[in-house]
Design a protein around this motif. Structure first.
Motif, PDB file in Angstrom:
ATOM      1  N   ASP A   8       0.793  -1.098  -0.003  1.00 48.85           N
ATOM      2  CA  ASP A   8       0.104  -0.001  -0.104  1.00 48.85           C
ATOM      3  C   ASP A   8       0.810   1.270   0.066  1.00 48.85           C
ATOM      4  N   GLU A  66      -1.463  -1.231  -4.513  1.00 53.33           N
ATOM      5  CA  GLU A  66      -2.466  -0.116  -4.264  1.00 53.33           C
ATOM      6  C   GLU A  66      -2.327   0.275  -5.941  1.00 53.33           C
ATOM      7  N   ARG A  67      -3.662   0.405  -6.429  1.00 53.71           N
ATOM      8  CA  ARG A  67      -3.540   0.516  -7.929  1.00 53.71           C
ATOM      9  C   ARG A  67      -2.731   1.796  -8.341  1.00 53.71           C
ATOM     10  N   PRO A 103      -5.169  -5.268  -7.629  1.00 51.93           N
ATOM     11  CA  PRO A 103      -5.299  -4.140  -6.879  1.00 51.93           C
ATOM     12  C   PRO A 103      -5.677  -4.400  -5.224  1.00 51.93           C
ATOM     13  N   THR A 120     -12.864  -1.804  -6.441  1.00 53.46           N
ATOM     14  CA  THR A 120     -12.668  -3.176  -6.899  1.00 53.46           C
ATOM     15  C   THR A 120     -13.886  -4.145  -6.659  1.00 53.46           C
TER      16      THR A 120
END
Length: 299
Positions: free
Chosen positions: A81, A242-243, A262, A268
């Motif tokens: 993250d 984390e995207r 993700p 999501t």
């Protein structure tokens, strides 16, 4: 460590990646010294301790996706993250790109990111390879180049007390798992170092005779056609990031992390629901999309 040769593994600086690739192909394992800033590694270690307490305490909660890999040993996946964003820079270190491109081809990708720990009282493992030759029992076994590499990044000092990893050099080139030299070798590691080995080289974790856990980040890089079906459950989320951390990277960096999943979240979850509805009830799915596109709709 009776009968184990210490410091016989090739050790290289960050600017010796090409030389390290040649040694890796020959021996099956190398070490990069001070590849990363030790302060950054120790900061990531603090985040891992908070995010995955089971990597430091055998009685604490384990990660959702973890494997028991021997007596008092654990291998678990760790999501990346925003608090662990420096880990992305570590993964995309130029020296690693040079080494992996030489060993795995220019289209190599990351397959997994996690932590492996041995706890006090962990016993010495048996020798094993992370996976077999691509064509075991054939004339090609032992003659093909690497298809996957394991990367370990120590989060504390690794020594003969808390137990490093022993290797039988050259066994990745043998169809029988035997090497030219049957004397195991190992090497101490410090935070900032990085040990990399061929998936097919035989190795084992040493006993942890200390009073603390010995955690290491544990990654897989591989050729683009290959996926690890041996060491993970079929539904394991092996590389969770984390995207925004991925999409903010240049294209070359996104290419290496293209297998990422993700972090779970509302967006999501909604996308997953949308895919399920689109598959099983396509007309309903089209109707809902039209509804959402109307002016004033919730989007």
């Amino acid at each position: 460590m009776e009968g184990v040769a210490v410091d016989q593994i090739g050790r290289f600086g960050p600017h010796q990646a090409s030389e390290a690739a040649i040694r890796l192909a020959r021996d099956g394992v190398i070490v990069f010294e001070r590849l990363f800033d030790p302060a950054v590694v120790l900061s990531i270690a603090d985040h891992v301790r908070r995010r995955v307490p089971g990597a430091y305490d055998s009685d604490a909660p384990r990660p959702e996706d973890y494997l028991s890999v021997g007596t008092k040993r654990m291998n678990g996946l760790v999501p990346i993250d925003r608090s662990m964003a420096p880990a992305i820079d570590m993964l995309l270190n130029p020296a690693l790109d040079i080494l992996f491109s030489a060993a795995l081809g220019s289209d190599w990708v990351y397959e997994s990111f996690g932590v492996i720990s041995s706890f006090p009282g962990a016993t010495t493992q048996g020798y094993h390879a992370d996976d077999a030759h691509l064509f075991p029992g054939s004339a090609f076994a032992g003659s093909l180049p690497a298809y996957a590499l394991t990367i370990s990044i120590p989060l504390i000092e690794v020594n003969g007390i808390n137990g490093g990893t022993e290797f039988l050099l050259g066994t990745h080139l043998s169809s029988t798992g035997e090497g030219a030299n049957d004397t195991p070798v190992t090497s101490p590691l410090l935070p900032g170092d990085c040990m990399i080995w061929d998936y097919m080289v035989r190795h084992r974790g040493q006993a942890n005779n200390s009073d603390k856990a010995r955690p290491m980040l544990y990654l897989t890089a591989c050729r683009s056609f290959w996926s690890d079906s041996k060491n993970f459950r079929p539904d394991a989320r092996k590389l969770v990031i984390e995207r925004d951390l991925v999409w903010s990277l240049p294209a070359a960096g996104r290419k290496r992390l293209k297998r990422f999943k993700p972090l779970p979240g509302l967006g999501t979850g909604l996308r997953s629901i949308s895919r399920v509805i689109g598959w099983y009830a396509p007309r309903l799915h089209q109707g809902l999309l039209k509804l959402l596109r109307r002016p004033g709709s919730l989007r």
